[in-house]
Structure formats: C-alpha cells, structure tokens
Write an enzyme that holds these catalytic residues in place. Structure first.
Site, PDB file in Angstrom:
ATOM      1  N   LYS A   1     -13.851   1.050   1.234  1.00  0.00           N
ATOM      2  CA  LYS A   1     -13.391   0.326   2.550  1.00  0.00           C
ATOM      3  C   LYS A   1     -12.494   1.227   3.389  1.00  0.00           C
ATOM      4  CE  LYS A   1     -10.546  -3.865   3.852  1.00  0.00           C
ATOM      5  NZ  LYS A   1      -9.812  -4.981   3.440  1.00  0.00           N
TER       6      LYS A   1
ATOM      7  N   ASN B   1     -10.929  -1.956   7.738  1.00  0.00           N
ATOM      8  CA  ASN B   1      -9.460  -2.353   7.509  1.00  0.00           C
ATOM      9  C   ASN B   1      -8.869  -2.830   8.805  1.00  0.00           C
ATOM     10  OD1 ASN B   1      -7.091  -3.023   6.081  1.00  0.00           O
ATOM     11  ND2 ASN B   1      -7.854  -1.544   4.375  1.00  0.00           N
TER      12      ASN B   1
ATOM     13  N   ASN C   1       0.054  -7.307   9.541  1.00  0.00           N
ATOM     14  CA  ASN C   1       0.659  -7.372   8.265  1.00  0.00           C
ATOM     15  C   ASN C   1       1.073  -5.992   7.578  1.00  0.00           C
ATOM     16  OD1 ASN C   1      -0.735  -6.597   5.527  1.00  0.00           O
ATOM     17  ND2 ASN C   1      -2.473  -6.802   6.954  1.00  0.00           N
TER      18      ASN C   1
ATOM     19  N   ASN D   1      -0.445   0.125   4.943  1.00  0.00           N
ATOM     20  CA  ASN D   1       0.821  -0.175   4.443  1.00  0.00           C
ATOM     21  C   ASN D   1       1.428   0.191   3.008  1.00  0.00           C
ATOM     22  OD1 ASN D   1       1.116  -2.001   6.835  1.00  0.00           O
ATOM     23  ND2 ASN D   1      -0.698  -3.292   5.430  1.00  0.00           N
ATOM     24  N   THR D   2       0.522   0.998   2.394  1.00  0.00           N
ATOM     25  CA  THR D   2       1.041   1.687   1.190  1.00  0.00           C
ATOM     26  C   THR D   2       1.019   3.245   1.395  1.00  0.00           C
ATOM     27  OG1 THR D   2      -0.238  -0.027   0.041  1.00  0.00           O
ATOM     28  CG2 THR D   2       0.268   1.751  -1.104  1.00  0.00           C
TER      29      THR D   2
ATOM     30  N   PHE E   1       0.118  -4.838  -0.913  1.00  0.00           N
ATOM     31  CA  PHE E   1      -0.377  -5.000  -1.935  1.00  0.00           C
ATOM     32  C   PHE E   1       0.522  -5.582  -3.083  1.00  0.00           C
ATOM     33  CE2 PHE E   1      -3.374  -1.000  -1.768  1.00  0.00           C
ATOM     34  CZ  PHE E   1      -4.203  -1.841  -0.529  1.00  0.00           C
TER      35      PHE E   1
ATOM     36  N   SER F   1      -5.695   1.070   3.545  1.00  0.00           N
ATOM     37  CA  SER F   1      -4.519  -0.035   3.895  1.00  0.00           C
ATOM     38  C   SER F   1      -3.536   1.209   4.684  1.00  0.00           C
ATOM     39  CB  SER F   1      -4.140  -0.637   2.744  1.00  0.00           C
ATOM     40  OG  SER F   1      -2.782  -1.117   3.229  1.00  0.00           O
TER      41      SER F   1
END
Length: 255
Positions: free
Chosen positions: A131, A160, A23, A90-91, A27, A88
């Site tokens: 996390k 994560n 993924n 993805n950010t 967010f 994460s």
C-alpha cells in the site's frame, strides 16, 4: 503489529463540505495476537479477509522489519491477502519504508518468513500487496514498482491518505490544519492519476486495488478504466453508507 493505543484523541475529523476525513489514528489496535485469536474464533468466513500490517508507532524504524515479520508469522494462517502498509502518515518513520533499500529488505524478509511457514500450514501463502502513498514523486514511485516486481508482489494498493490539503471547501478551513492523512473527495483525481501511472508503467501486469475518493458507481468505473483490478472504499462508505457498495456492484453487472 504490537498492541498500540494509537495517537491521542481527538484523531478523526469530518470535513463535511469537502466530503473528506482527516485521520491520525496511529494504528490503534489490540495487536496481532489478539487479531489472530479473533479470526480463529470466527473460522471460515464467506468473504475474503485482508490483513493490514504496519509497524507500531512505538517500534523504532530499525526494528520495523522484525515487527512486520512477527505479525506476519502470527497472522499467516488467517488472511486471504496481506496488505503491507508502508504509507500511513500517522506512524513515525513508516513512510521511510517506501524507500528502495527499506522496501527491498522488508519484502525479502516477508517472503523468507512465508517460505519458513509454508511447510507448517496446508494452505497457499497469502498474496502480499504493498500500500503506497499518493504523495510519492514519480521516480520514487518507479523505485517502489521496480522493487515490488522484483519481489513478485501480488499487487499494489493505491492509495493511502495524503498530507496535502488541496481541494478543500472554504467552509472546512478551520480543520485543514489538523495533523493527519486526508481522504475522500479531494483525493479522487490524485488517486486516479496514481493508478493510471502504475498501470502504464507496469503495462497492466501488476494488479492494482484503486482507493481514494470513490463516492459513486461512476467514480468506481473511472478507477477501473484507469487500470484498477479492484476498488476499495472507506470515506465514500462513511458518507454514502452501505448502498454505495450495492450501487457499484449493480453498475458493474449492467456492463
């Protein structure tokens, strides 16, 4: 967290033979204020509510602490615990917040905000859990643990998604190049190792929510044996359905 549309679609891929997901959601959400309004409408719920905080992809790293702090302020009355997501993939820039100096400043700011908010609310401040990524080197992980213990963090969420692509079935090779975090069965062994490492290095004194590659009751049992206090499922839930939670709970009740 500011309102964000997340990353462009497509941003979620199922790797069937590997029992995995990739993924790069980024967010996507309506923002902290919208979530607060929704939770206020719901009122008291019969289950614990965890709130995940992460900076928006539109917020530069130098403004990240202010972004976390603002979201924490708005959502303070509603969460039974708050997950401080600094992992994460993805950010842009988010994982830099796992560095000692950034994490020190972030946790100090959130605790300071909690002290300011506590007199205004008839409740105990929500516990903070950090996390972390499964891709941290051991020394970086030790730095994170030291900072978390110094700032009396209530626990660690491990882990994560990963940027690695180890353990994928050859049939999923066409999707392996997709940008994003990998979750699911290929993460099982890594997540276990991270939980074991944290438990060992903290002498079992720091609660751990074990996450990663939990597809069966036996997977959950191994996570608890590694040192987890709780487990969390996502990709396993996608593949196995709601019965997975029932199977885990029944297994634990049987002893």
């Amino acid at each position: 967290m500011a309102r964000s549309g997340g990353n462009p679609r497509p941003r979620l891929f199922r790797l069937y033979q590997s029992e995995a997901l990739i993924n790069r959601m980024g967010f996507n959400n309506a923002g902290a204020a919208a979530l607060a309004a929704r939770l206020q409408r719901y009122g008291t719920l019969p289950v614990p509510i965890g709130i995940s905080l992460g900076k928006s992809r539109h917020v530069p790293l130098e403004d990240a602490i202010a972004d976390y702090r603002a979201s924490f302020r708005v959502l303070y009355p509603y969460g039974d615990y708050v997950a401080v997501n600094v992992s994460s993939p993805n950010t842009p820039g988010l994982r830099a917040l796992q560095d000692r100096a950034h994490l020190e400043a972030l946790l100090a700011a959130l605790h300071d905000e909690a002290r300011h908010l506590a007199p205004q609310h008839p409740r105990t401040p929500p516990p903070l859990l950090v996390k972390i990524a499964p891709d941290l080197e051991e020394q970086a992980m030790l730095d994170v643990l030291e900072v978390c213990q110094t700032h009396n963090v209530a626990g660690i969420i491990a882990t994560n998604t990963t940027l690695r692509r180890d353990g994928l079935h050859p049939a999923d090779a066409a999707l392996a190049h997709q940008t994003g975090g990998l979750s699911g069965r290929p993460l099982t062994a890594t997540a276990l190792r991270v939980v074991q490492f944290i438990s060992r290095e903290t002498h079992g004194r720091l609660p751990i929510i074990g996450v990663g590659g939990i597809f069966t009751a036996d997977d959950a049992r191994r996570m608890f044996a590694a040192g987890a206090s709780l487990v969390q499922v996502y990709t396993g839930f996608v593949y196995q359905g709601p019965r997975l939670v029932e199977e885990i709970n029944r297994s634990l009740l049987q002893g």
